[in-house]
Write a protein that holds these residues in place. Structure first.
Motif, PDB file in Angstrom:
ATOM      1  N   LEU A  98       4.841   9.748  36.077  1.00 29.59           N
ATOM      2  CA  LEU A  98       6.018   9.327  34.980  1.00 29.59           C
ATOM      3  C   LEU A  98       5.315  10.470  33.140  1.00 29.59           C
ATOM      4  O   LEU A  98       6.152  11.535  31.967  1.00 29.59           O
ATOM      5  CB  LEU A  98       6.463   8.352  34.819  1.00 29.59           C
TER       6      LEU A  98
ATOM      7  N   GLN B 143       4.619  13.823  33.468  1.00 39.95           N
ATOM      8  CA  GLN B 143       5.825  14.686  33.556  1.00 39.95           C
ATOM      9  C   GLN B 143       6.991  14.473  32.066  1.00 39.95           C
ATOM     10  O   GLN B 143       7.193  15.765  31.935  1.00 39.95           O
ATOM     11  CB  GLN B 143       7.158  14.046  34.247  1.00 39.95           C
TER      12      GLN B 143
ATOM     13  N   GLY C 169      12.004   7.461  37.002  1.00 38.04           N
ATOM     14  CA  GLY C 169      11.621   8.736  36.768  1.00 38.04           C
ATOM     15  C   GLY C 169      12.835   9.835  36.811  1.00 38.04           C
ATOM     16  O   GLY C 169      13.210  10.503  36.133  1.00 38.04           O
TER      17      GLY C 169
END
Length: 178
Positions: free
Chosen positions: A74, A77, A143
């Motif tokens: 995470l 990202q 997510g």
């Protein structure tokens, strides 16, 4: 001859001294030869656990590592999303698509991900991994929520009333003046 060559070592003085394997070297305090000989069988036996309990604990620990794995992606990202910006471009759309598709794919393959950890061998007990699977799915849902938030920042989600104008019927005027 010893003074002319700096790399010369004279080991002849060590010939008459006792070796490490003889009893001239005293065992350290707390060292027991019987325990050291049995240490190769299993370290979990020394802690009072059987091999099966130790195996189950090890599989549960590995399952928690697998469950927390998506959480480690995470921040990466989020950094990639920040670097791509909030403008609508091909690169930012591809990053957002990856952010959205990765959790969906991993949630769909939850059973296959945890299958090797539930039962290790033929005679092994089945391990209950419900909490690990729930954590795995929850992290992936986080997510997915981040991906949806990213779509909202880019303006690709229809959240305003003006986004739905095509579904509102046009007004019918009673009279026209020219």
């Amino acid at each position: 001859m010893a003074s002319s060559n700096k790399a010369y070592a004279d080991f002849t003085s060590l010939v008459g001294k006792p070796s490490r394997s003889s009893k001239a070297v005293v065992d350290p305090f707390g060292y027991d030869q019987a325990i050291a000989a049995g240490a190769t069988s299993s370290m979990s036996l020394a802690h009072g656990k059987t091999d099966e309990e130790g195996d189950m604990a090890l599989r549960a620990k590995k399952a928690w590592e697998v469950a927390m794995g998506p959480g480690k992606t995470l921040p990466m990202q989020a950094f990639m999303a920040w670097m791509s910006g909030t403008g609508v471009s091909i690169f930012s759309i591809l990053i957002t698509g990856m952010i959205l598709m990765t959790p969906v794919k991993t949630v769909m393959s939850t059973q296959q991900t945890f299958a090797p950890l539930e039962r290790a061998g033929k005679g092994a007990k089945k391990l209950d991994l419900t909490m690990q699977k729930a954590a795995f799915v929850a992290i992936n849902i986080a997510g997915l929520i981040f991906g949806i938030y990213r779509l909202s920042l880019m303006g690709l989600l229809p959240t305003a009333s003006s986004d739905w104008l095509s579904f509102i019927p046009a007004k019918q005027y009673m009279e026209f003046s020219a």
